[in-house]
Design an enzyme around this catalytic site. Structure first.
Site, PDB file in Angstrom:
ATOM      1  N   ASN A 234       0.869  -1.181   0.000  1.00 30.54           N
ATOM      2  CA  ASN A 234       0.000   0.000   0.000  1.00 30.54           C
ATOM      3  C   ASN A 234       0.908   1.233   0.000  1.00 30.54           C
ATOM      4  O   ASN A 234       1.476   1.593   1.031  1.00 30.54           O
ATOM      5  CB  ASN A 234      -0.877  -0.049   1.254  1.00 30.54           C
TER       6      ASN A 234
ATOM      7  N   ARG B 272      -2.589  -2.180  -3.427  1.00 33.73           N
ATOM      8  CA  ARG B 272      -3.772  -1.342  -3.245  1.00 33.73           C
ATOM      9  C   ARG B 272      -3.642  -0.135  -4.179  1.00 33.73           C
ATOM     10  O   ARG B 272      -2.636   0.570  -4.143  1.00 33.73           O
ATOM     11  CB  ARG B 272      -3.842  -0.865  -1.792  1.00 33.73           C
TER      12      ARG B 272
ATOM     13  N   HIS C 112     -12.761   3.187  -0.169  1.00 34.79           N
ATOM     14  CA  HIS C 112     -12.777   2.173   0.900  1.00 34.79           C
ATOM     15  C   HIS C 112     -13.446   0.892   0.412  1.00 34.79           C
ATOM     16  O   HIS C 112     -13.989   0.119   1.203  1.00 34.79           O
ATOM     17  CB  HIS C 112     -13.577   2.645   2.138  1.00 34.79           C
TER      18      HIS C 112
ATOM     19  N   ARG D 299     -11.812  16.155   6.795  1.00 34.11           N
ATOM     20  CA  ARG D 299     -12.615  16.503   5.616  1.00 34.11           C
ATOM     21  C   ARG D 299     -14.025  16.919   6.027  1.00 34.11           C
ATOM     22  O   ARG D 299     -14.613  16.318   6.929  1.00 34.11           O
ATOM     23  CB  ARG D 299     -12.718  15.313   4.657  1.00 34.11           C
TER      24      ARG D 299
ATOM     25  N   GLU E 255      -8.270  -4.900   5.429  1.00 35.42           N
ATOM     26  CA  GLU E 255      -8.086  -4.619   4.007  1.00 35.42           C
ATOM     27  C   GLU E 255      -6.928  -5.425   3.422  1.00 35.42           C
ATOM     28  O   GLU E 255      -6.994  -5.881   2.290  1.00 35.42           O
ATOM     29  CB  GLU E 255      -7.863  -3.116   3.801  1.00 35.42           C
TER      30      GLU E 255
END
Ligand code: ADP
Length: 398
Positions: free
Chosen positions: A7, A91, A180, A241, A384
């Site tokens: 990743n 990823r 996601h 955010r 993940e």
């Protein structure tokens, strides 16, 4: 089979070497500050001491070479030979409309990842750099790209289309993509398994609540809607955010503060959310602590976060005309029973009844509703890396 999961961020590289037979992590680690002064590799193998190397890492190629060295290290490593790695799962943030499943990387795939730089300017370039570096270090084995957007490609047009002139969708593919995806897909599948619901007749809502946060409606195992959009900025209130906002706010601030669009987007992505409202921190634990100490802005940030999550769940119940199970995951969803409880208080009209005692659970799979609750609510820790390893394995076995 050993699958290496990679990743890559712009200045970081996280990795896990996973034995897919036992589903165990043989080794994992992190390269930090790639391309910046003070680069560092932290490596940890199961049952062995942590191993830290502080060495300059001018680029991702050097970082990958250091990861290989650590994996092969006689004292701290877990491999005798690089050939013990069967494949690498990467990823990748954005696959636009092109990929709804993982793919084996070839030149065409690399071109698409490159073509999506505009859509994922921070991640896609780093993801591709990582792939190229790993191909050089591990030639002759499959490299698989697993896209964060892939799971959401089953959304119908009515859910992914923005109500702006249609030509922008046609010309530039401007639409909702969602992110996601690996986490939502993994948690939805796990929820199906543990709930015993019929996969072909099921309505599940997955709330991935971490520093980045998104919600997905999953009907019959397929994503039908999700809260993040063209970029990860839309939807829930997140660590830094804003989530949903009236676009008119941008023009208003631009005029008042003489800011350009890039500055405004930076403001919405990095200085807003829990951090912007509370003024304390982007970390939910800090904001909670400040609330307990009587900080009003921290209190309202927590309340607004919970309220937005509950509103999205309500919207997705409407979108699917019902819900059988809700799953909470990621840092906050897995660990914060108070947030889960507060969200579910809004959902009393669905007949949801939380078992207060079980809801204290942290980081473990659990059914947190009482037996007479009309909708089952679960905590399902996301994984993940394991999901990327499993998807990589499934593809190379095809
Ligand atoms: P990401 O992967 O998006 O960086 P995570 O899923 O790791 O985010 O979630 C990070 C967030 O989870 C942080 O804001 C942190 O405060 C929150 N978190 C972690 N542990 C707990 C906990 N025990 N209670 C409340 N919040 C927690």
């Amino acid at each position: 089979m050993n699958i290496l999961v990679i990743n890559c961020g712009s200045s970081s590289l996280k990795y896990q070497l996973i034995d897919t037979d036992s589903k165990s992590v043989l080794a994992k680690g992190l390269c930090e500050r790639i391309g910046i002064e003070g680069s560092k590799l932290t490596h940890e193998a199961a049952g062995k001491d942590e191993f830290v190397v502080e060495n300059p890492m001018p680029d991702h190629q050097v970082a990958v070479d250091m990861v290989m060295k650590a994996l092969l290290d006689p004292k701290y490593g877990v491999l005798k030979d690089i050939s013990e790695i069967s494949a690498v799962g990467h990823r990748v943030l954005h696959g636009s409309k092109y990929y709804s499943d993982p793919v084996i990387v070839n030149e065409d795939v690399k071109k698409v990842i490159r073509d999506c730089y505009d859509l994922g300017p921070l991640h896609n370039p780093a993801n591709l750099t990582g792939i190229i570096a790993c191909e050089a270090a591990m030639p002759g084995i499959p490299h698989v790209a697993v896209f964060d957007t892939a799971f959401h490609q089953t959304m119908p047009e009515k859910a992914f289309l923005y109500a702006i002139p249609y030509e922008y969708y046609e010309k530039y593919n401007i639409r909702r993509y969602g992110f996601h995806g690996t986490s939502h897909s993994y948690v939805a599948k796990r929820t199906l398994e543990i709930s015993g619901l019929d996969p072909n007749n099921s309505k599940i809502i997955v709330a991935h609540l971490g520093n980045g946060a998104s919600i997905t409606a999953v009907q019959n195992g397929k994503c039908v809607d999700t809260s993040m959009g063209l970029t990860p900025l839309e939807g829930l209130i997140m660590g830094t955010r804003s989530g949903d906002i009236d676009a008119g706010v941008l023009q208003y601030i631009a005029h008042k503060e003489n800011k350009d669009i890039d500055e405004l987007l930076n403001l919405l992505n990095k200085k807003s959310g829990m951090l912007g409202v509370s003024g304390v921190s982007s970390d939910f634990r800090d904001v909670k602590k400040a609330e307990e100490e009587g900080n009003h802005r921290a209190k309202v940030a927590n309340e607004a976060f919970v309220y937005r999550v509950a509103k999205y769940i309500g919207a997705y119940v409407a979108a699917m005309n019902g819900v059988d199970a809700i799953a909470f995951t990621a840092g906050v969803g897995e660990n914060d029973g108070i947030v889960r409880g507060q969200v579910c208080e809004y959902l009393g009209y669905l007949g949801i009844k939380i078992d207060e005692e079980v809801n204290k659970v942290r980081g473990k799979e659990a059914l947190i509703t009482t037996p007479d609750s009309k909708v089952k609510v679960y905590v399902v820790p996301t994984n993940e890396e394991l999901s990327i390893a499993q998807q990589t394995l499934a593809l190379i076995r095809k």
